[in-house]
Design an enzyme around this catalytic site. Structure first.
Site, mmCIF file in Angstrom:
data_model
loop_
_atom_site.group_PDB
_atom_site.id
_atom_site.type_symbol
_atom_site.label_atom_id
_atom_site.label_comp_id
_atom_site.label_asym_id
_atom_site.label_seq_id
_atom_site.Cartn_x
_atom_site.Cartn_y
_atom_site.Cartn_z
ATOM 1 N N GLU A 118 0.721 -1.124 0.154
ATOM 2 C CA GLU A 118 -0.026 0.039 0.050
ATOM 3 C C GLU A 118 0.926 1.455 0.012
ATOM 4 O O GLU A 118 0.658 2.247 0.742
ATOM 5 C CB GLU A 118 -1.059 -0.153 1.116
ATOM 6 N N GLU A 265 -5.352 -8.981 0.102
ATOM 7 C CA GLU A 265 -5.638 -8.931 1.384
ATOM 8 C C GLU A 265 -7.359 -8.985 1.475
ATOM 9 O O GLU A 265 -7.839 -8.172 0.750
ATOM 10 C CB GLU A 265 -5.314 -8.073 2.448
#
Length: 446
Positions: A118, A265
């Site tokens: 991220e 995820e």
């Protein structure tokens, strides 16, 4: 007609390219745990649950060695704190690959490298060198003739997609175009997937009641409750598919139409405080059970039905040391002892994570335990604890190995089972612990 035929051909090529492989369900393995299982125990749990795909947040050498010769597909990661160095130096990247990849393949089945995590939202100052880091890692794999076996990508938060409903209007945050466009060119040229973290839990929490809970949990909805994209007339029955299709549309807006997506995820927390009332055991069970069935059925999404969306569940273990809210510590499918936090509802959904190990736990001696304390606990188990320790006598089947640890494990486990696995019956003043590895099959003292 010619233009339409070309479009149809491109769509068919995309469908066949992306759906060539069956979708898989994997798990993320976080390690912020006060009593972290050792790598051998982690692998034993993976095998027991027939988990064939894992993602590590680093390149822990002991874990990679434990995964050797198991056939388990492994995604390793370049942690964010190593990203700047790798993105600024081809040599540093090559050394990283030599140290963390070349020393482990082919024994350990490393199939992809997640470069950072991220980065655009969590470490924006590193964004300018993100694509360089990917290219440098890829170059080192090419030099080692591993580029066809190991894919390189970087996981993104789904928050980089703006205006995500209706999906057909979604687009990437335009301020990131200088990074996103060359990144997508890299993924396209190398046949690598866009890695995306998808959390319907947070979408639901942040919607202030706009998103129904059932829509976030994959629960069946009546047709009049389904979300409809007014531009495409596609019907959406869950948040997960809508986010995936938003990413597809955002890529197509930039003229990239053949890059597959893998969800690195996704999950749902099983516990929190009153500020997060929907972080419950039941909701976590419903979400993850439905997610697994949805992925393994190769349902695809409304935009690309039948196209595999392989997904890594967040996560294998509850991480009690994670900072932040209570929910941050409660995303795991198992506790640190390998005991399921809840039993997934996976009837007829295949073998992955379908093994109820609640009654397949064992009580063993800790290898670090003081010998005198072990002996005292053994004496108690064979005396006041009323364990039949006669098989430990010389000449009897369980005499060998003749060590205090081995004999204590026999007695501890016998007591734990005769007490029906009750909480607190595998402690023995701190010299015992619970494991999912059968002590009669191998040495598990930890």
């Amino acid at each position: 007609m010619g233009g339409v035929s070309v479009v149809l051909l491109l769509l068919l090529l995309f469908e066949s390219a992306v759906s060539a492989d069956e979708a898989f369900v994997g798990v993320n393995i976080g390690t912020d745990i006060s009593d972290m299982p050792n790598p051998t125990q982690v692998v034993a749990l993976l095998k027991a649950q027939q988990i064939r795909n894992v993602r590590l947040y680093d390149t822990d050498q002991a874990m990679l060695l434990a995964l050797a010769n198991t056939g388990i597909c492994v995604t390793v990661s370049v942690p964010n704190d190593q990203l700047l160095a790798i993105g600024q130096s081809n040599t540093t990247a090559a050394n990283w690959v030599a140290r963390n990849i070349l020393t482990h393949v082919p024994a350990t089945n490393i199939t992809s490298i997640a470069v950072g995590s991220e980065v655009l939202t969590a470490l924006p100052n590193a964004a300018p060198i993100l694509v360089s880091a990917l290219k440098f890692i890829q170059s080192a794999l090419v030099d080692a003739d591993l580029d066809s076996k190991i894919k390189v990508s970087t996981p993104h938060s789904s928050s980089i997609i703006l205006d995500s409903f209706p999906p057909s209007q979604a687009f990437f945050n335009r301020s990131w175009d200088p990074v996103i466009v060359p990144l997508l060119k890299f993924l396209q040229s190398t046949g690598s997937p866009l890695m995306l973290n998808v959390y319907p839990y947070y979408d639901y929490m942040e919607s202030n009641g706009v998103i129904p809970l059932d829509y976030a949990l994959f629960r069946p909805l009546p047709p009049n409750k389904e979300a409809v994209d007014s531009n495409t007339l596609l019907h959406y029955t869950n948040v997960f598919d809508a986010v995936i299709d938003a990413a597809y549309f955002a890529m197509s807006y930039l003229n990239f139409t053949n890059i597959p997506i893998i969800v690195t995820e996704s999950g749902w927390p099983s516990n929190s405080d009153s500020s997060e009332p929907d972080a419950t055991l039941n909701n976590a069970n419903v979400y993850n059970s439905n997610l697994i069935k949805h992925v393994l059925n190769n349902t695809g999404t409304p935009k690309h039905p039948g196209v595999a969306i392989s997904t890594y569940i967040y996560e294998l273990y509850n991480e009690d040391l994670r900072p932040g809210s209570i929910s941050e510590k409660n995303w795991g499918l198992f506790d640190a002892n390998g005991v399921p936090v809840y039993i997934l509802q996976l009837t007829d959904s295949g073998p992955v994570l379908a093994n109820d190990t609640t009654n397949q736990t064992y009580c063993v001696a800790k290898g670090s335990a003081d010998a005198k304390m072990l002996q005292a606990a053994l004496d108690w188990a064979c005396g006041p604890g009323k364990v039949d320790c006669s098989p430990l006598s010389q000449g009897e089947p369980c005499y060998e190995p003749d060590t205090v640890a081995a004999h204590a494990t026999y007695a501890f486990d016998a007591y734990y089972h005769q007490m029906a696995f009750a909480e607190g019956t595998c402690n023995f003043n701190g010299v015992a612990t619970i494991t999912t590895t059968n002590p009669s099959m191998e040495s598990v003292f930890i």
